[in-house]
Design a protein around this motif. Structure first.
Motif, short mmCIF file in Angstrom:
data_model
loop_
_atom_site.label_atom_id
_atom_site.label_comp_id
_atom_site.label_asym_id
_atom_site.label_seq_id
_atom_site.Cartn_x
_atom_site.Cartn_y
_atom_site.Cartn_z
N THR A 2 0.84 -1.19 0.00
CA THR A 2 0.00 0.00 0.00
C THR A 2 0.88 1.24 0.00
O THR A 2 1.84 1.33 0.74
N THR A 3 0.54 2.19 -0.82
CA THR A 3 1.29 3.44 -0.89
C THR A 3 0.50 4.53 -0.20
O THR A 3 -0.69 4.69 -0.44
N ILE A 4 1.18 5.26 0.68
CA ILE A 4 0.58 6.42 1.33
C ILE A 4 1.45 7.63 1.04
O ILE A 4 2.62 7.50 0.71
N THR A 5 0.88 8.78 1.16
CA THR A 5 1.64 10.01 1.00
C THR A 5 2.06 10.47 2.38
O THR A 5 1.22 10.77 3.22
N LYS A 30 10.87 9.76 -5.61
CA LYS A 30 10.16 8.88 -4.71
C LYS A 30 10.76 7.47 -4.74
O LYS A 30 11.03 6.87 -3.70
N ASP A 31 10.95 6.95 -5.93
CA ASP A 31 11.51 5.59 -6.06
C ASP A 31 12.95 5.53 -5.56
O ASP A 31 13.36 4.56 -4.93
N PHE A 32 13.71 6.58 -5.84
CA PHE A 32 15.09 6.61 -5.37
C PHE A 32 15.15 6.60 -3.85
O PHE A 32 15.90 5.83 -3.25
N VAL A 33 14.35 7.47 -3.20
CA VAL A 33 14.36 7.55 -1.73
C VAL A 33 13.87 6.23 -1.14
O VAL A 33 14.44 5.73 -0.17
#
Length: 86
Positions: A2-5, A30-33
């Motif tokens: 699940t992705t949350i902000t 986002k993917d890098f972090v």
């Protein structure tokens, strides 16, 4: 998964480094972090687990032990401030 902000704040230099690295690796920031944090946690898992074990040893179920752990204050320091009802 699940992705949350959940925004995080970093200083300008760190943000610049993230931006450049993500760009040259052809990833979103986002993917890098996400990948960097996962790798860091995996590489420091033993230290993190040791910290958790140490914290659990300090907790005895009392409010005083929880406050001492969170604040870094000793039981004596907390007593000087009024302590906790027994």
């Amino acid at each position: 998964m699940t992705t949350i902000t959940a925004p995080i704040k970093v200083d300008a230099e760190t943000d610049s480094r993230i931006s450049h690295a993500a760009h040259f690796l052809q990833q979103s920031k986002k993917d890098f972090v996400d990948a960097a944090v996962r790798e860091y946690i995996e590489n420091h898992r033993a230290d993190i687990e040791a910290g958790v074990r140490d914290a659990l040893l300090k907790l005895d179920g009392s409010t005083q032990s929880a406050v001492a752990l969170v604040t870094g204050m000793s039981a004596e320091e907390l007593d000087e401030l009024g302590g906790f009802a027994k």
